[in-house]
Design an enzyme around this catalytic site. Structure first.
Site, PDB file in Angstrom:
ATOM      1  N   CYS A  66      -6.645   2.521   4.318  1.00  0.00           N
ATOM      2  CA  CYS A  66      -7.337   1.360   4.868  1.00  0.00           C
ATOM      3  C   CYS A  66      -7.033   1.277   6.360  1.00  0.00           C
ATOM      4  O   CYS A  66      -6.191   2.000   6.891  1.00  0.00           O
ATOM      5  CB  CYS A  66      -6.914   0.083   4.149  1.00  0.00           C
ATOM      6  SG  CYS A  66      -5.227  -0.466   4.534  1.00  0.00           S
ATOM      7  N   CYS A  93      -3.278   0.356   7.289  1.00  0.00           N
ATOM      8  CA  CYS A  93      -2.347   1.465   7.044  1.00  0.00           C
ATOM      9  C   CYS A  93      -2.552   2.588   8.060  1.00  0.00           C
ATOM     10  O   CYS A  93      -1.591   3.213   8.509  1.00  0.00           O
ATOM     11  CB  CYS A  93      -2.524   1.994   5.622  1.00  0.00           C
ATOM     12  SG  CYS A  93      -1.857   0.905   4.342  1.00  0.00           S
ATOM     13  N   HIS A 146       0.821  -1.197   0.000  1.00  0.00           N
ATOM     14  CA  HIS A 146       0.000   0.000   0.000  1.00  0.00           C
ATOM     15  C   HIS A 146       0.862   1.256   0.000  1.00  0.00           C
ATOM     16  O   HIS A 146       1.901   1.328   0.645  1.00  0.00           O
ATOM     17  CB  HIS A 146      -0.930  -0.002   1.209  1.00  0.00           C
ATOM     18  CG  HIS A 146      -2.041  -0.991   1.075  1.00  0.00           C
ATOM     19  ND1 HIS A 146      -3.172  -0.973   1.861  1.00  0.00           N
ATOM     20  CD2 HIS A 146      -2.189  -2.038   0.227  1.00  0.00           C
ATOM     21  CE1 HIS A 146      -3.969  -1.965   1.512  1.00  0.00           C
ATOM     22  NE2 HIS A 146      -3.393  -2.631   0.528  1.00  0.00           N
ATOM     23  N   GLU A 149       0.484   4.106   1.306  1.00  0.00           N
ATOM     24  CA  GLU A 149       0.637   4.875   2.538  1.00  0.00           C
ATOM     25  C   GLU A 149       1.819   4.410   3.378  1.00  0.00           C
ATOM     26  O   GLU A 149       2.233   5.096   4.311  1.00  0.00           O
ATOM     27  CB  GLU A 149      -0.634   4.778   3.391  1.00  0.00           C
ATOM     28  CG  GLU A 149      -1.857   5.412   2.751  1.00  0.00           C
ATOM     29  CD  GLU A 149      -2.630   4.420   1.893  1.00  0.00           C
ATOM     30  OE1 GLU A 149      -3.743   4.756   1.478  1.00  0.00           O
ATOM     31  OE2 GLU A 149      -2.108   3.309   1.637  1.00  0.00           O
TER      32      GLU A 149
END
Length: 208
Positions: free
Chosen positions: A97, A100, A73, A75
């Site tokens: 999400c 994260c 991801h 992030e």
């Protein structure tokens, strides 16, 4: 946040995320459009601005964009620490999400000199009242993150800063402002659940 990797001067090392300096304009519109139902948009794009203090009277700036790739991801990004102080601004196509958000909140507690602002185009899996994504956003707020829904001026800024636009002007799509208002109200309800519940109790007492 052991999955974070170091980034500086628009270079990534040992981190499976792809980025270019400027986004193609069609890709920006496709991934950042704040529509109610964003089917098929499984990637998260993140445009960033980093402000670093490199001396008592001098600042430097860094910018670019990233996207998630190979199940990593976007992030999960870590900047090196050898700055006196710095602030980061993210413009994300999706809000983070739950996983994260939790890891980012933990990272921020360990990095008190970092200031982070997150502007989001859409809210990720936040329809259910008890969703982990909602709780993750609340954890980010508690960690000092300023989370806001992107407005027209934010899209315009991203268009001017991160998009290869070939002199073309940013043209807002139908529903941009209305969707911004809807998402802002939704985000406010998520980040202020106690205040919302108090109002509901008051309405019940009044028989409304």
């Amino acid at each position: 946040m052991d999955e974070f990797s170091c980034h500086t001067s628009l270079q990534l090392k040992s981190f499976p995320i792809f980025h270019r300096v400027l986004l193609p304009k069609k890709k920006f519109i496709y991934h950042y459009k704040n529509m109610r139902w964003a089917r098929g948009r499984c990637e998260t794009y993140l445009c960033f601005v980093v402000k670093k203090r490199v001396g008592p009277d001098s600042l430097s700036f860094d910018f670019g964009h990233l996207r998630n790739r190979n199940n990593c991801h976007v992030e999960r990004l870590r900047y090196i620490y050898n700055f006196i102080s710095y602030s980061i601004t993210w413009f994300c196509s999706w809000s983070p999400c739950a996983n994260c958000s939790f890891r980012l909140a933990q990272f921020l507690h360990q990095t008190p000199n970092l200031r982070l602002r997150i502007f989001v185009s859409r809210l990720y899996f936040c329809d259910l009242e008890d969703s982990r994504e909602r709780e993750g956003l609340r954890m980010l707020k508690k960690a000092g993150v300023h989370i806001t829904v992107m407005s027209y001026k934010d899209y315009f800024y991203c268009w001017q800063t991160f998009v290869a636009k070939s002199q073309s002007k940013f043209k807002p799509w139908d529903g941009l402002h209305q969707n911004c208002i809807r998402l802002t109200r939704k985000l406010n309800r998520i980040l202020q659940p106690c205040e919302t519940e108090d109002l509901r109790d008051a309405f019940r007492l009044l028989g409304l």
